[in-house]
Motif scaffolding. Structure first.
Motif, PDB file in Angstrom:
ATOM      1  N   GLU A 211       0.825  -1.200   0.000  1.00 13.06           N
ATOM      2  CA  GLU A 211       0.000   0.000   0.000  1.00 13.06           C
ATOM      3  C   GLU A 211       0.864   1.257   0.000  1.00 13.06           C
ATOM      4  OE1 GLU A 211      -2.550  -0.335   3.362  1.00 13.06           O
ATOM      5  OE2 GLU A 211      -3.876  -1.846   2.421  1.00 13.06           O
ATOM      6  N   TYR A 212       1.960   1.210   0.737  1.00 11.67           N
ATOM      7  CA  TYR A 212       2.834   2.391   0.828  1.00 11.67           C
ATOM      8  C   TYR A 212       3.472   2.694  -0.519  1.00 11.67           C
ATOM      9  CZ  TYR A 212       6.337   5.609   2.682  1.00 11.67           C
ATOM     10  OH  TYR A 212       7.100   6.712   2.925  1.00 11.67           O
ATOM     11  N   TYR A 213       3.968   1.658  -1.215  1.00 17.32           N
ATOM     12  CA  TYR A 213       4.699   1.870  -2.455  1.00 17.32           C
ATOM     13  C   TYR A 213       3.832   1.850  -3.706  1.00 17.32           C
ATOM     14  CZ  TYR A 213       9.100   2.045  -0.062  1.00 17.32           C
ATOM     15  OH  TYR A 213      10.137   2.445   0.750  1.00 17.32           O
ATOM     16  N   THR A 214       2.498   1.813  -3.506  1.00 19.96           N
ATOM     17  CA  THR A 214       1.591   2.005  -4.646  1.00 19.96           C
ATOM     18  C   THR A 214       0.666   3.199  -4.407  1.00 19.96           C
ATOM     19  OG1 THR A 214       0.042   0.399  -3.711  1.00 19.96           O
ATOM     20  CG2 THR A 214       1.609  -0.419  -5.352  1.00 19.96           C
ATOM     21  N   GLN A 215       0.857   3.932  -3.280  1.00 23.12           N
ATOM     22  CA  GLN A 215       0.017   5.096  -3.024  1.00 23.12           C
ATOM     23  C   GLN A 215       0.334   6.184  -4.053  1.00 23.12           C
ATOM     24  OE1 GLN A 215       0.993   8.295  -1.687  1.00 23.12           O
ATOM     25  NE2 GLN A 215       3.171   7.797  -1.695  1.00 23.12           N
ATOM     26  N   GLY A 216      -0.696   6.947  -4.410  1.00 20.30           N
ATOM     27  CA  GLY A 216      -0.546   7.945  -5.462  1.00 20.30           C
ATOM     28  C   GLY A 216      -0.913   7.401  -6.829  1.00 20.30           C
ATOM     29  N   GLY A 217      -1.177   6.096  -6.905  1.00 17.86           N
ATOM     30  CA  GLY A 217      -1.487   5.499  -8.202  1.00 17.86           C
ATOM     31  C   GLY A 217      -2.968   5.344  -8.456  1.00 17.86           C
ATOM     32  N   ASP A 218      -3.801   6.129  -7.758  1.00 16.04           N
ATOM     33  CA  ASP A 218      -5.253   5.976  -7.903  1.00 16.04           C
ATOM     34  C   ASP A 218      -5.874   7.030  -8.811  1.00 16.04           C
ATOM     35  OD1 ASP A 218      -4.671   8.024  -6.219  1.00 16.04           O
ATOM     36  OD2 ASP A 218      -6.009   7.403  -4.594  1.00 16.04           O
ATOM     37  N   ARG A 219      -5.052   7.849  -9.485  1.00 14.62           N
ATOM     38  CA  ARG A 219      -5.604   8.823 -10.427  1.00 14.62           C
ATOM     39  C   ARG A 219      -6.146   8.109 -11.662  1.00 14.62           C
ATOM     40  NH1 ARG A 219      -1.452  13.713 -11.444  1.00 14.62           N
ATOM     41  NH2 ARG A 219      -2.617  13.564 -13.412  1.00 14.62           N
ATOM     42  N   GLU A 220      -7.355   8.425 -12.046  1.00 14.28           N
ATOM     43  CA  GLU A 220      -8.000   7.717 -13.141  1.00 14.28           C
ATOM     44  C   GLU A 220      -7.264   7.914 -14.465  1.00 14.28           C
ATOM     45  OE1 GLU A 220     -10.347   5.486 -13.167  1.00 14.28           O
ATOM     46  OE2 GLU A 220     -10.388   5.604 -10.988  1.00 14.28           O
ATOM     47  N   ASP A 221      -6.782   9.147 -14.730  1.00 13.39           N
ATOM     48  CA  ASP A 221      -6.090   9.361 -16.006  1.00 13.39           C
ATOM     49  C   ASP A 221      -4.819   8.544 -16.090  1.00 13.39           C
ATOM     50  OD1 ASP A 221      -4.879  10.793 -14.002  1.00 13.39           O
ATOM     51  OD2 ASP A 221      -4.502  12.589 -15.216  1.00 13.39           O
ATOM     52  N   LEU A 222      -4.101   8.393 -14.957  1.00  8.51           N
ATOM     53  CA  LEU A 222      -2.886   7.583 -14.955  1.00  8.51           C
ATOM     54  C   LEU A 222      -3.211   6.093 -15.052  1.00  8.51           C
ATOM     55  CD1 LEU A 222      -0.688   9.401 -12.260  1.00  8.51           C
ATOM     56  CD2 LEU A 222      -0.636   9.639 -14.749  1.00  8.51           C
ATOM     57  N   LYS A 223      -4.280   5.666 -14.392  1.00 10.92           N
ATOM     58  CA  LYS A 223      -4.666   4.251 -14.464  1.00 10.92           C
ATOM     59  C   LYS A 223      -5.064   3.869 -15.886  1.00 10.92           C
ATOM     60  CE  LYS A 223      -6.938   2.414 -11.036  1.00 10.92           C
ATOM     61  NZ  LYS A 223      -7.929   2.138  -9.959  1.00 10.92           N
ATOM     62  N   GLU A 224      -5.785   4.760 -16.570  1.00 11.72           N
ATOM     63  CA  GLU A 224      -6.180   4.478 -17.955  1.00 11.72           C
ATOM     64  C   GLU A 224      -4.963   4.412 -18.876  1.00 11.72           C
ATOM     65  OE1 GLU A 224      -8.965   7.418 -19.139  1.00 11.72           O
ATOM     66  OE2 GLU A 224     -10.511   6.804 -17.689  1.00 11.72           O
ATOM     67  N   LEU A 225      -4.019   5.355 -18.701  1.00 11.60           N
ATOM     68  CA  LEU A 225      -2.815   5.336 -19.535  1.00 11.60           C
ATOM     69  C   LEU A 225      -1.978   4.106 -19.241  1.00 11.60           C
ATOM     70  CD1 LEU A 225      -0.937   6.635 -21.574  1.00 11.60           C
ATOM     71  CD2 LEU A 225       0.047   8.011 -19.713  1.00 11.60           C
ATOM     72  N   ALA A 226      -1.826   3.749 -17.961  1.00  6.39           N
ATOM     73  CA  ALA A 226      -1.046   2.564 -17.593  1.00  6.39           C
ATOM     74  C   ALA A 226      -1.669   1.298 -18.170  1.00  6.39           C
ATOM     75  CB  ALA A 226      -0.938   2.462 -16.072  1.00  6.39           C
ATOM     76  N   ALA A 227      -2.997   1.223 -18.133  1.00  9.03           N
ATOM     77  CA  ALA A 227      -3.688   0.045 -18.683  1.00  9.03           C
ATOM     78  C   ALA A 227      -3.471  -0.058 -20.192  1.00  9.03           C
ATOM     79  CB  ALA A 227      -5.175   0.123 -18.358  1.00  9.03           C
ATOM     80  N   GLU A 228      -3.489   1.098 -20.865  1.00  5.89           N
ATOM     81  CA  GLU A 228      -3.257   1.103 -22.318  1.00  5.89           C
ATOM     82  C   GLU A 228      -1.836   0.668 -22.645  1.00  5.89           C
ATOM     83  OE1 GLU A 228      -3.021   4.364 -25.974  1.00  5.89           O
ATOM     84  OE2 GLU A 228      -4.117   4.861 -24.141  1.00  5.89           O
ATOM     85  N   ILE A 229      -0.865   1.169 -21.860  1.00  8.27           N
ATOM     86  CA  ILE A 229       0.546   0.847 -22.120  1.00  8.27           C
ATOM     87  C   ILE A 229       0.820  -0.624 -21.893  1.00  8.27           C
ATOM     88  CG2 ILE A 229       2.913   1.255 -21.313  1.00  8.27           C
ATOM     89  CD1 ILE A 229       2.041   4.095 -20.559  1.00  8.27           C
ATOM     90  N   THR A 230       0.265  -1.192 -20.840  1.00 13.88           N
ATOM     91  CA  THR A 230       0.576  -2.582 -20.464  1.00 13.88           C
ATOM     92  C   THR A 230      -0.377  -3.597 -21.079  1.00 13.88           C
ATOM     93  OG1 THR A 230      -0.752  -2.349 -18.432  1.00 13.88           O
ATOM     94  CG2 THR A 230       1.595  -1.831 -18.283  1.00 13.88           C
TER      95      THR A 230
END
Length: 442
Positions: A120-139
């Motif tokens: 949880e500590y090292y994945t905090q900050g990763g809940d922004r929807e725009d970043l999650k959508e871009l990360a999903a597209e990249i991976t």
């Protein structure tokens, strides 16, 4: 320096509060104090120990530089009238794992409350929807944990530009401006972006700050580090291997921009190296109780007297063991390439053979420039340099390592064929030089 926590206002920053620790994690609370210090570190796979010495000049004397990950530091008491603000050595464990070693690594799991807190500590900050959508597209299409990390790194390298003039976001959100508008930025922009994109995919990541070192700038196994070599990259956690470094920064400059390093001259280090060579043996390791000067001298004389009495009896054994060790080391480095780290030793050892046969390179000359200059006499050198540059700085495979071994074999044959007189004398002298050649330090 490692930046753990992230926020939209600050970006990544060092958390002053204690960070979560488990059996698989060590808090990076490294501080350069006045006395020697050692840290415990988990027994991760495929790590080797490296020792470096640092001589600080125009730098904060309390700064602590070291490779990933430091396990011990030894500050030294310097000589009088020293030019250095601080001198110390660092012992670090460094990962030797390559992509194919990490390919089967599973994603971190949380079977205990401590491991859950770590994730949880090292994945905090990763809940922004725009970043999650871009990360999903990249991976999308990435199968393994490592594939996801590599996809994010390559995406940033291939689709964005390095820039010294990235502009400012009107909204104040510089990361979004970089990712979705300007497409250009400093190395820190790339590092922050990759860390958050990894976190958006549930991958523990953090930002590391330090310096980029030009391996060709070494003089007598010392490397200059200047302010314009400051750099930022990313460390990603792999369960069996620990924190692994990734550098997502693009090598392509933004259109219309140029960036060049001022040429390095070995003369810049000449005075400092001379001072180090003349005084290095006088460095003292501080003790918990600082002894008086008289006590230091008396203690040193007793040590020297005892050492002299025993030296004659063990000198031959030590010398024989050293020669055997160096012969094994030279054979392994000269004929086998097992990974990226050993490819560097293999390449530089062959360059040393070329220097011995055809003469040293010029002070400001790179290996590629040397190979071009010597192309008529030893055409194979350029092939060796080109292949090593691909392995060291580009995308490579196991086949490239095998090709590097073959290029080395062909180059050795070419050098041997060029020696037409007194071959025994030539190779005897070469072997002696190789035996007593100082190793390269990263």
């Amino acid at each position: 320096r490692v930046l753990f926590r992230s926020s939209e206002e600050k970006g990544f920053f060092k958390d002053e509060a204690p960070v979560p620790e488990t059996d698989l994690f060590l808090q990076n609370d490294y501080i350069l104090g006045e006395l020697p210090r050692r840290w415990e570190y988990p027994d991760f796979e495929m790590r080797q120990t490296m020792v470096q010495e640092y001589y600080l000049v125009n730098f904060d004397s309390s700064a602590f530089l070291g490779l990933n990950s430091p396990v011990a530091v030894t500050p030294y008491i310097s000589w009088d009238d020293t030019s250095f603000s601080r001198i110390y050595s660092v012992e670090s464990t460094v990962s030797t794992a390559w992509g194919w070693d990490l390919a089967d690594s599973p994603a971190p799991s949380a079977h205990t409350p401590e491991e859950q807190s770590f994730l949880e500590y090292y994945t905090q900050g990763g809940d922004r929807e725009d970043l999650k959508e871009l990360a999903a597209e990249i991976t999308r299409g990435a199968v393994s944990y490592y594939d996801k990390v590599e996809s994010i790194s390559y995406y940033l390298q291939d689709n964005y530009f390095y820039s010294l003039n990235p502009g400012e976001a009107e909204s104040g959100d510089q990361l979004s401006h970089f990712l979705f508008e300007s497409g250009k930025g400093y190395c820190s922009y790339f590092a922050f972006a990759m860390a958050l994109l990894c976190r958006s995919s549930g991958i523990p990541a953090r930002v590391a700050l330090g310096f980029w070192i030009d391996e060709s700038s070494q003089v007598l196994n010392y490397y200059p580090v200047r302010a314009n070599q400051a750099h930022a990259w990313v460390e990603v956690y792999f369960p069996r291997f620990g924190w692994i470094e990734f550098d997502p920064t693009s090598q392509t400059m933004a259109p219309g921009e140029e960036f060049t390093f001022s040429p390095f001259s070995p003369r810049e280090m000449e005075a400092y190296l001379k001072e180090i060579m003349e005084n290095r043996d006088s460095l003292l390791i501080p003790e918990a109780r600082e002894a008086s000067h008289t006590e230091k001298v008396s203690s040193w004389r007793r040590i020297v007297s005892t050492a002299q009495g025993r030296a004659a009896g063990i000198l031959f054994i030590v010398s024989a063991l050293f020669v055997c060790y160096r012969l094994i080391q030279i054979y392994t480095a000269l004929f086998r390439v097992k990974g990226k780290e050993s490819s560097g030793r293999f390449f530089h050892l062959h360059m040393y053979i070329l220097f011995f046969r055809y003469g040293e390179s010029l002070p400001s000359e790179s290996c590629r420039e040397y190979a071009l200059r010597m192309e008529q006499e030893i055409p194979r050198a350029l092939d060796l340099v080109a292949l090593y540059e691909k392995i060291r700085f580009g995308r490579s495979s196991l086949a490239d390592l095998k090709r590097l071994e073959e290029e080395g074999r062909l180059l050795r044959r070419a050098v041997a064929a060029s020696v037409t007189k007194r071959k025994t004398l030539f190779f005897s002298r070469l072997l002696i030089r190789l035996l007593f050649r100082r190793g390269r330090r990263r």
